[in-house]
Design an enzyme around this catalytic site. Structure first.
Site, PDB file in Angstrom:
ATOM      1  N   PRO A   1       0.790  -1.238   0.000  1.00 10.25           N
ATOM      2  CA  PRO A   1       0.000   0.000   0.000  1.00 10.25           C
ATOM      3  C   PRO A   1       0.821   1.286   0.000  1.00 10.25           C
ATOM      4  O   PRO A   1       0.251   2.361   0.110  1.00 10.25           O
ATOM      5  CB  PRO A   1      -0.818  -0.122   1.290  1.00 10.25           C
ATOM      6  CG  PRO A   1       0.060  -0.910   2.207  1.00 10.25           C
ATOM      7  CD  PRO A   1       0.822  -1.861   1.331  1.00 10.25           C
TER       8      PRO A   1
ATOM      9  N   GLY B   1       4.032   2.351   1.682  1.00 13.16           N
ATOM     10  CA  GLY B   1       4.889   2.941   2.723  1.00 13.16           C
ATOM     11  C   GLY B   1       6.260   3.344   2.182  1.00 13.16           C
ATOM     12  O   GLY B   1       6.770   4.430   2.458  1.00 13.16           O
TER      13      GLY B   1
ATOM     14  N   CYS C   1       9.572  -9.249   4.417  1.00 12.17           N
ATOM     15  CA  CYS C   1       9.210  -9.238   5.843  1.00 12.17           C
ATOM     16  C   CYS C   1       9.014 -10.685   6.300  1.00 12.17           C
ATOM     17  O   CYS C   1       7.991 -11.029   6.883  1.00 12.17           O
ATOM     18  CB  CYS C   1       7.963  -8.392   6.090  1.00 12.17           C
ATOM     19  SG  CYS C   1       6.547  -8.908   5.116  1.00 12.17           S
TER      20      CYS C   1
HETATM   21  C1  LIG Z   1       5.180  -6.956   0.841  1.00 15.73           C
HETATM   22  S1  LIG Z   1       3.893  -6.286  -0.066  1.00 15.73           S
HETATM   23  C2  LIG Z   1       4.498  -4.700  -0.474  1.00 15.73           C
HETATM   24  C3  LIG Z   1       4.452  -3.641   0.627  1.00 15.73           C
HETATM   25  C4  LIG Z   1       4.884  -2.264   0.125  1.00 15.73           C
HETATM   26  N1  LIG Z   1       6.190  -2.309  -0.490  1.00 15.73           N
HETATM   27  C5  LIG Z   1       4.883  -1.203   1.187  1.00 15.73           C
HETATM   28  O1  LIG Z   1       5.937  -0.847   1.698  1.00 15.73           O
HETATM   29  O2  LIG Z   1       3.802  -0.678   1.507  1.00 15.73           O
HETATM   30  C6  LIG Z   1       4.039  -7.172  -1.558  1.00 15.73           C
HETATM   31  C7  LIG Z   1       3.214  -6.642  -2.744  1.00 15.73           C
HETATM   32  O3  LIG Z   1       3.600  -7.364  -3.911  1.00 15.73           O
HETATM   33  C8  LIG Z   1       2.522  -7.350  -4.794  1.00 15.73           C
HETATM   34  N2  LIG Z   1       2.796  -8.358  -5.827  1.00 15.73           N
HETATM   35  C9  LIG Z   1       2.789  -9.704  -5.676  1.00 15.73           C
HETATM   36  N3  LIG Z   1       3.126 -10.299  -6.858  1.00 15.73           N
HETATM   37  C10 LIG Z   1       3.370  -9.295  -7.740  1.00 15.73           C
HETATM   38  C11 LIG Z   1       3.747  -9.268  -9.120  1.00 15.73           C
HETATM   39  N4  LIG Z   1       3.944 -10.395  -9.797  1.00 15.73           N
HETATM   40  N5  LIG Z   1       3.905  -8.057  -9.715  1.00 15.73           N
HETATM   41  C12 LIG Z   1       3.686  -6.914  -9.026  1.00 15.73           C
HETATM   42  N6  LIG Z   1       3.324  -6.888  -7.724  1.00 15.73           N
HETATM   43  C13 LIG Z   1       3.166  -8.064  -7.087  1.00 15.73           C
HETATM   44  C14 LIG Z   1       1.340  -7.602  -3.905  1.00 15.73           C
HETATM   45  O4  LIG Z   1       0.140  -7.138  -4.509  1.00 15.73           O
HETATM   46  C15 LIG Z   1       1.716  -6.795  -2.646  1.00 15.73           C
HETATM   47  O5  LIG Z   1       1.100  -5.536  -2.656  1.00 15.73           O
END
Ligand SMILES: C[S@@+](CC[C@H](N)C(=O)[O-])C[C@H]1O[C@@H](n2cnc3c(N)ncnc32)[C@H](O)[C@@H]1O
Length: 432
Positions: free
Chosen positions: A249, A251, A362
């Protein structure tokens, strides 16, 4: 005929049991909202009951195995959830009353035709647990984790760290905010204390996040102290072109934009991207939003920096999401490892020469962290750019001999407020 009035607390108990039953079936826990339980006290009690049952899941497993000689009855609706909530209250929330724990569980089970035949069994289990309360409360802390994770974490981090992680699971997480610029008046109004860089920590609060000072004005956003480290460790001079891959989202995008970078924020999930855009709008920050699968995306430019916050098992967030430790099995972790490698392979070619890649997760699983960093160094041609202890003042213990950052949920956070951190792994690389 006079209709029988439901005893006070029963409706809330049924809601709590339904919520817990959903988590036991694999859903993520979401605390009750104002619209779901309007009464503030009931809402707080319901959230406490469910989170206590989730934090104590491992101990409750042992108690249930002791008293249900024939295992959990099959197709028994919310029976297991009611039993877990009542045990959690009886053993760990004595201030809520042992009598009401038993009474409400048995009433709820009697009033539901899926479970009425099990009310007597529940009563017997709860009475036996009440008699053994002292013994059950003394179960060893590491038994809070499933056997597989307990063994893996003990071998990766040692026994003392494992004990600290179990304590952190019970303690839960404080509320960390990223507040760029450090305004002492606002920090005091929030009742917050400094942690590291732009992170401040609130240990206790009496209102929702949205009602805290400075929220409406977009002065800060919620972000765990450990989650704020990767963007910081990118270490590029602004303005640089930065791709935040897997951004929602948002951050890290917010940190990068606040630092003055030209940020492209990419995520494959449109709903999460809508949250990212809403968050950045509130903060008065800008990023170029891209909704795309990073495994199929081709950028039109190359970047000075890429932050790859890869999708992972998220086991490092168990202080806030205790269910993650019970939901992630070895197969789930293996499939994430493959996706992470795909994301690494694609993204390295999008870096300019001399550009910096931050890879982070994480997760507490070395397979998603240390082993991925090793694989990255061996297979992509990027050079490791070790993180120095002097880059994390007060958190030097998190910097490993190889120059990675490894935080653990039991690790003390810097600053006067104390408390712990989310588990994170961070590695930095440079394109030659
Ligand atoms: C750990 S969270 C990211 C948190 C974010 N970086 C933050 O600091 O708020 C991982 C994200 O990867 C996205 N995601 C998963 N597979 C993906 C893909 N193949 N391409 C792009 N985004 C992907 C998910 O939708 C999710 O929002």
């Amino acid at each position: 005929m006079k209709s029988k009035k439901a005893p006070p607390g029963l409706a809330m108990r049924q809601q709590a049991a339904e919520r817990l039953a959903g988590v036991l079936r694999g859903a993520n826990f979401a605390p009750f909202s104002l619209s779901e339980i309007p009464d503030g006290r009931d809402r707080a009690t319901a959230n406490r009951l469910v989170t206590t049952a989730l934090r104590r899941h491992g101990h409750l497993d042992l108690a249930l195995a002791r008293y249900l000689e024939r295992g959990m009855p099959k197709r028994s609706g919310p029976f297991e959830a009611h039993l877990r909530l009542a045990l959690a209250q009886l053993l760990y929330l004595p201030e809520l009353g042992a009598h009401s724990a038993l009474f409400l569980a048995v009433e709820a089970l009697r009033g539901d035709n899926r479970t009425q035949h099990l009310a007597k069994l529940a009563n017997a289990v709860l009475r036996r647990a009440q008699a053994d309360a002292e013994d059950l409360r003394a179960l060893p802390l590491p038994a809070l984790f499933p056997e597989r994770l307990r063994a893996a974490w003990q071998s990766a981090y040692g026994e003392a760290a494992l004990g600290g992680m179990a304590e952190a699971l019970l303690q839960g997480a404080p509320l960390d905010l990223t507040l760029p610029g450090g305004d002492p008046t606002l920090i005091a109004a929030l009742g917050a204390g400094p942690v590291l860089f732009d992170t401040v920590r609130i240990l206790e609060r009496d209102r929702s996040v949205e009602a805290l000072p400075g929220y409406a004005e977009g002065r800060w956003w919620v972000q765990d102290a450990a989650a704020a480290l990767p963007a910081r460790l990118l270490g590029l001079e602004a303005p640089a072109t930065v791709l935040d891959l897997c951004a929602a989202p948002g951050g890290k995008s917010a940190q990068l934009a606040a630092a003055g970078h030209r940020v492209t924020a990419l995520d494959s999930d449109p709903e999460r991207m809508a949250r990212l855009t809403g968050n950045l709008d509130r903060l008065g920050l800008a990023a170029i939003p891209v909704v795309a699968d990073a495994l199929a995306f081709t950028p039109t430019e190359s970047y000075d920096g890429i932050v790859l916050d890869a999708p992972c098992s998220a086991t490092g967030t168990f202080r806030r999401h205790p269910e993650v430790v019970w939901h992630r099995d070895a197969a789930a972790i293996a499939s994430r490892v493959a996706v992470q490698r795909g994301l690494i392979e694609r993204s390295v070619s999008w870096l300019k020469s001399g550009g910096v890649l931050i890879y982070c997760v994480c997760s507490l699983e070395p397979a998603e962290g240390e082993e991925q960093a090793k694989w990255l160094a061996e297979h992509t041609g990027l050079a490791p750019d070790p993180i120095g202890k002097s880059e994390l003042p007060g958190l030097e213990t998190a910097v490993t001999a190889a120059g990675y950052v490894r935080t653990l949920p039991g690790m003390p956070a810097p600053g006067p407020h104390g408390g712990t951190l989310d588990g994170f792994f961070i590695a930095r690389f440079r394109r030659r």
